[in-house]
Design a protein around this motif. Structure first.
Motif: not given
Length: 217
Positions: A52-56, A62-65, A142-149, A153-156
């Motif tokens: 539900k959240l934007s890609q940004w 994820l980058l902060q984590r 990902r299954g719960s809809g927290m973020y996309s693949v 990948y980009a954050s890693l």
């Protein structure tokens, strides 16, 4: 302030993450049980909720984590830098102060090939273990809809970018002058630029490989 600091410390801890995962799994289990009681049995399939959240927002969170996880293990970063320094010193001693004869030019091609292959393979080996150790957590989130693949990948890739800049700069600065490559600033910085790109490519390839395997023995 002290209470806020303790609260932030607990939220960043592994215990807090474990509790959050248990709550999430319990919530999903209850929803699934309610749905099963109201509908006839069907073939089990993997249900992935759309984020539900934007890609940004997904990417920055994820980058902060990922950055916090890296800061918790400074020893890993230190070992990787030491490995690159060791390779640079070893090649620098073997190809020390090459001349500008035909043999020297051929030796320069050899040292550049050894440098890129040795360094990039180390980067791939370290990146290839990233995804398997967090695969279960990734599938749940990902299954719960927290973020996309893509956000994951980009954050890693971006979170590992500082190390992929520090390592080639340190090792490249050592080797460049020991081997006696072209002694001018333009050539030196051009060498570092291509060397950094080689590290970035190795990191991206390693993460792609790790996404396709479930376990690295």
């Amino acid at each position: 302030r002290e209470a806020d600091a303790m609260h932030d410390f607990y939220r960043a801890s592994a215990d807090a993450q474990t509790v959050a995962d248990k709550i999430l799994m319990a919530t999903l289990g209850k929803k699934k049980a309610i749905g099963d009681s109201r509908s006839p049995p069907t073939v089990a399939t993997e249900v992935v909720v759309a984020p539900k959240l934007s890609q940004w927002i997904q990417f920055t969170t994820l980058l902060q984590r990922d950055m916090r996880n890296q800061l918790r293990n400074p020893m890993v970063a230190g070992v990787r830098v030491v490995q690159q320094v060791f390779i640079a010193l070893l090649l620098g001693i073997v190809f020390l102060r090459l001349d500008y004869s035909e043999a020297g030019l051929q030796s320069r091609q050899g040292v550049l090939a050894f440098l890129v292959m040795g360094s990039v393979f180390i980067v791939i080996d370290s990146a290839i273990h990233v995804v398997p150790q967090y695969r279960a957590l990734f599938l749940r989130e990902r299954g719960s809809g927290m973020y996309s693949v893509f956000s994951y990948y980009a954050s890693l890739v971006v979170s590992d970018t500082p190390m992929q800049i520090v390592m080639p700069v340190v090792s490249g600065a050592i080797l460049y002058w020991m081997v006696n490559l072209r002694p001018d600033a333009t050539s030196f910085f051009l060498f570092l630029g291509f060397y950094i790109l080689a590290f970035q490519a190795g990191s991206a390839i390693g993460i792609c490989i790790s996404c396709g395997v479930s376990n690295i023995a």
